[in-house]
Design a protein around this motif. Structure first.
Motif, mmCIF file in Angstrom:
data_model
loop_
_atom_site.group_PDB
_atom_site.id
_atom_site.type_symbol
_atom_site.label_atom_id
_atom_site.label_comp_id
_atom_site.label_asym_id
_atom_site.label_seq_id
_atom_site.Cartn_x
_atom_site.Cartn_y
_atom_site.Cartn_z
ATOM 1 N N CYS A 166 0.854 -1.183 0.000
ATOM 2 C CA CYS A 166 0.000 0.000 0.000
ATOM 3 C C CYS A 166 0.895 1.240 0.000
ATOM 4 O O CYS A 166 1.945 1.242 0.638
ATOM 5 C CB CYS A 166 -0.897 0.011 1.221
ATOM 6 N N HIS A 346 2.918 3.941 8.087
ATOM 7 C CA HIS A 346 1.493 3.909 7.762
ATOM 8 C C HIS A 346 1.275 2.933 6.591
ATOM 9 O O HIS A 346 0.341 2.110 6.611
ATOM 10 C CB HIS A 346 1.020 5.319 7.392
ATOM 11 N N CYS A 347 2.175 3.014 5.598
ATOM 12 C CA CYS A 347 2.050 2.128 4.431
ATOM 13 C C CYS A 347 2.277 0.672 4.836
ATOM 14 O O CYS A 347 1.568 -0.227 4.373
ATOM 15 C CB CYS A 347 3.049 2.519 3.346
ATOM 16 N N GLU A 350 -0.839 -0.567 6.617
ATOM 17 C CA GLU A 350 -1.941 -0.863 5.685
ATOM 18 C C GLU A 350 -1.667 -2.149 4.918
ATOM 19 O O GLU A 350 -2.573 -2.955 4.692
ATOM 20 C CB GLU A 350 -2.119 0.300 4.711
ATOM 21 N N THR A 351 -0.393 -2.312 4.524
ATOM 22 C CA THR A 351 -0.024 -3.525 3.781
ATOM 23 C C THR A 351 -0.300 -4.756 4.632
ATOM 24 O O THR A 351 -0.844 -5.752 4.155
ATOM 25 C CB THR A 351 1.472 -3.458 3.399
ATOM 26 N N ALA A 353 -2.389 -4.966 7.015
ATOM 27 C CA ALA A 353 -3.819 -5.106 7.338
ATOM 28 C C ALA A 353 -4.544 -5.947 6.289
ATOM 29 O O ALA A 353 -5.599 -6.516 6.568
ATOM 30 C CB ALA A 353 -4.460 -3.723 7.435
ATOM 31 N N VAL A 354 -3.972 -6.039 5.068
ATOM 32 C CA VAL A 354 -4.666 -6.781 4.007
ATOM 33 C C VAL A 354 -4.833 -8.263 4.371
ATOM 34 O O VAL A 354 -5.973 -8.754 4.418
ATOM 35 C CB VAL A 354 -3.963 -6.610 2.630
ATOM 36 N N ARG A 365 -13.164 -4.256 3.368
ATOM 37 C CA ARG A 365 -11.953 -3.573 3.857
ATOM 38 C C ARG A 365 -10.744 -3.903 2.962
ATOM 39 O O ARG A 365 -9.939 -3.044 2.641
ATOM 40 C CB ARG A 365 -11.681 -4.019 5.309
ATOM 41 N N GLN A 368 -10.894 -1.821 -0.055
ATOM 42 C CA GLN A 368 -10.580 -0.426 0.312
ATOM 43 C C GLN A 368 -9.058 -0.250 0.356
ATOM 44 O O GLN A 368 -8.519 0.712 -0.174
ATOM 45 C CB GLN A 368 -11.125 -0.211 1.709
ATOM 46 N N LEU A 369 -8.393 -1.227 0.975
ATOM 47 C CA LEU A 369 -6.940 -1.135 1.113
ATOM 48 C C LEU A 369 -6.246 -1.292 -0.237
ATOM 49 O O LEU A 369 -5.234 -0.645 -0.515
ATOM 50 C CB LEU A 369 -6.428 -2.208 2.093
#
Ligand code: ADP
Length: 743
Positions: A166, A346-347, A350-351, A353-354, A365, A368-369
């Motif tokens: 991300c 942050h990136c 997010e990465t 979180a996938v 979600r 979204q990511l």
């Protein structure tokens, strides 16, 4: 450069490492980091074998000189090595790493790796002051050394073939991996078609389906299974029905692409073997499975992975030298075709979180990511897969599809997508052969699903194309044919003269009401010279072809002593291919018509060449646009360099010619052609629904697909030299210059 800044940079030492899985394009990034750091007056060190080299120190941390990165742009893998390093996960390992960096005064590092490597870098940065205190307390470094480097600066570049990160639209290596996948799918399709077989191709991507999805679109696959978008319940029957329908329509091969991390809605893995079993049971056919594995990671980097990674490396150094090391760590990525800085952690979060969202079944979600582009790619694939052979006109309207302009790879891909998607929308499609000559002559025929079977991967233009511009009489004939064939919408897939001809029809609406219909121009040209689009389909293929030939030319030079090559590339008056090929292949001099060539340039370049050969360089490469200067032609330049270079070097000239217009379209060009075709068909739907008759140029601008009124063509284009007035790539000339000439 201001000499005080230069002096300031002299005190700065930057380290660069590649870590985690290797990815093609890492070398381009390392080269760019090393060369731009040296050019800015900083010292730069390669940290070998990832964090292992940092923990080991000694010879594993080596100062880099300009020539240490010569000849690496075209090499896959990473020349500075990469490794997994368990010791760096422990504080003791990071303590040694800090000490080893400080031996060289390194307090800024560029980490090229995946999320693990970048997380490790962030931990290291946060711990840095504490690690230094500990080293001082243990008597391992003097207090003054610690005080001179109070913070650690970190910049991350993502090296990962999966495109799973991300914060950047593309990761280093993903485009090359897609090349390998498409080479394999094309090869398998041809054998599958010969034997009427069904193949399953498994590609990498444990948590990210990008390679599978883009590969399926570009390879013209029938079905795809991804980690992020599990198929609906009952997908097994749907898949079999679709494959059956394709066979019934005469399709000879069937391809299913499976991402290695594919799973169903309950989170259970969908393996290639399971898919094989389903297909064999239900279709009663022989099904072969090919697991692509590590070939996807290997081989020479694509043109894109060379130029994009070079830009990332340059920006990483800009950032490290421009900020104090205490600044928040940044990721340098590419978003909407622009190099961007993003907050690293942050990136990473997010990465990470996938896969968590996938495991939790929270697919909303996940999407979204992954972002809008991924969702659009998926929609495009689904629409192509839904386009079944038995779908004829269902009360829709009639769209005519044709070419105009020079042939370019990707034309057939675009026609195939327009035909199938228009049918899927309930329209019917007529194809015009031989461009505007064919339109005036009524060389028009209905096309169905099967008419374009196998067109996706083929280079050239099966419908025929030419640069003919219709005369006033021919416009009247075209209008007559439009009426005779009841055409409701026209799509012209092609280049400059196709756009001019389409605009001529638009302008003739007042005289010929039959021409008062929606018109779309879809950019396909190797020159990338069309207003309204940052990239035209075909340019990436041509660029890859040029870069591959230059690789071979460079290899031929290994046998000789001092040789200079002038490589002439196409583009008419547009410098895109020259600039990008020069950047992607490490040309020392790039000549474009936009910049022109004067005698003073040639003398300066001659002097630089002599100097570089005297310093031990054995090869010099120049890339020249075919129309860079009418009088200082390629043979003239070669003769001049040969004569004036005397005994220092000899010169060879290579005019690449029409091979640049041929070749099977690159994955990028196939995906772009299909995506633009999908948008164009959607546009026709809206136009028909609202009774509109707009004429537009479709294209990517800053990453988005945009429709620009066709009448703006003359404002946006430079009509003398057939190129856009604004050319985003021209600013990259200075990057190429920076990477080729040591200050
Ligand atoms: P990738 O960078 O491709 O995700 P890995 O996850 O294997 O690959 O990480 C590469 C290396 O980065 C590891 O071998 C280790 O040295 C370092 N690393 C990874 N995660 C961490 C962490 N949480 N803390 C410290 N170092 C780490």
């Amino acid at each position: 450069m201001d000499s005080s800044i230069e002096r300031e940079h002299e005190a700065i030492s930057i380290g660069v490492l590649t870590s985690g899985g290797d990815a093609p394009g890492m070398n381009a990034a390392v080269r760019a980091v090393v060369r731009s750091a040296l050019n800015r007056g900083a010292k730069v060190f390669a940290i070998r074998e990832g964090y292992q080299g940092m923990v080991d120190g000694g010879d594993a941390i080596r100062p880099m000189k300009w020539r240490d990165t010569a000849g690496i742009l075209q090499r896959g893998g990473t020349i500075i090595g990469t490794a997994r390093c368990p010791a760096f996960r422990e504080r003791a390992g990071r303590l040694s790493a800090a000490q080893n960096l400080l031996v060289h005064g390194i307090d800024r590092i560029v980490v090229i790796g995946g999320d693990g490597s970048l997380t490790g870098a962030d931990t290291f940065r946060r711990e840095w002051p504490g690690l230094l205190d500990e080293l001082v307390a243990g008597g391992r470094i003097p207090r003054a050394l610690a005080d001179a480097h109070p913070q650690l600066g970190i910049v991350g570049l993502v090296g990962s073939i999966d495109n799973d990160f991300c914060g950047t639209d593309m990761t280093i290596g993903a485009d090359t991996a897609l090349h390998r996948i498409i080479e394999a799918i094309d090869a398998i399709s041809s054998t599958a078609a010969s034997h009427q077989r069904t193949f399953i191709i498994e590609v990498m991507g444990r948590n990210c389906g990008y390679l599978a999805l883009a590969g399926a679109i570009a390879g013209g696959a029938d079905w795809v299974l991804l980690p992020e978008i599990p198929p609906q319940d009952g997908w097994e029957d749907q898949m079999c029905a679709l494959l059956r329908a394709g066979r019934a329509a005469g399709r000879r091969d069937s391809i299913v692409v499976v991402a290695e991390g594919a799973r169903d809605r309950a989170g259970r893995p969908i393996t290639s073997e399971a898919v094989q079993h389903i297909l064999e049971e239900q279709l009663n056919v022989e099904v072969r499975v090919t697991i692509l594995g590590h070939v996807q990671r290997g081989g020479a980097p694509s043109a894109y992975d060379r130029w994009m990674s070079s830009l990332l490396g340059v920006e990483a150094v800009e950032l490290l030298l421009g900020t104090s090391p205490s600044s928040e760590p940044c990721l340098i990525g590419i978003q909407n075709n622009r190099i961007v800085r993003a907050p690293l952690m942050h990136c990473v979060a997010e990465t990470r979180a996938v896969p968590q969202a996938v495991a939790a079944g929270n697919f909303e979600r996940v999407m979204q990511l992954r972002g809008a582009d991924f969702a659009e790619l998926h929609e495009v694939f689904e629409a192509m897969a839904r386009a079944l052979p038995d779908q004829g006109s269902r009360g829709g309207r009639r769209i005519a599809v044709m070419h105009g302009g020079a042939p370019a790879p990707g034309m057939n891909t675009a026609v195939r997508a327009v035909v199938r998607l228009a049918l899927e929308h309930g329209h019917d499609v007529h194809a015009v052969r031989n461009g505007f000559i064919g339109l005036a002559a009524g060389n028009i025929e209905p096309f169905n699903w099967g008419s374009v079977d196998g067109w996706g991967p083929q280079g050239g233009a099966l419908l025929g194309t030419n640069r003919h511009l219709p005369t006033a009489d021919e416009i009247a004939l075209c209008a007559g044919q439009m009426q005779a064939h009841a055409i409701d919408g026209l799509i012209v897939i092609g280049g400059w003269s196709g756009y001019v001809a389409a605009d001529t029809l638009r302008a003739a609406r007042v005289l010929h009401p039959e021409l008062d219909i929606p018109i779309v121009c879809l950019p396909v040209s190797i020159d990338n010279n069309l207003p309204g689009s940052d990239f035209s389909v075909g340019a990436d293929t041509a660029l890859n072809a040029i870069v591959r030939v230059i690789d071979m030319i460079k290899q031929s030079a290994i046998a000789s002593q001092h040789r200079a090559f002038v490589v002439e590339v196409m583009g008419h008056y547009c410098g895109y291919l020259a600039v990008m090929a020069g950047l992607a292949s490490g040309a020392e001099h790039i000549y474009t018509h936009e910049q022109g060539i004067c005698m003073a340039d040639l003398q300066r370049d001659l002097a630089r060449m002599i100097e570089s050969f005297e310093k031990g360089n054995r090869l010099s490469l120049m890339v020249r646009n075919e129309a860079a200067n009418k009088l200082y032609t390629t043979p003239f330049m070669c003769a001049m360099f040969e004569e004036e270079g005397g005994a220092h070097f000899d010169v060879r000239n290579t005019v690449l010619g029409h091979m640049q217009q041929g070749g099977d379209p690159s994955p990028e060009d196939r995906v772009r052609a299909t995506q633009l075709a999908a948008r164009a068909v959607g546009f026709f739907g809206e136009q028909f629904a609202y009774g509109r008759r707009d004429a537009v140029m479709i294209g990517h601008q800053h990453g988005d697909v945009v429709m620009t009124p066709l009448k703006n063509f003359y404002d946006l284009g430079d009509m003398t030299f057939d190129r856009p007035k604004e050319q985003w790539w021209m600013s990259l000339l200075k990057v190429a210059e920076l990477l080729e000439h040591a200050r």
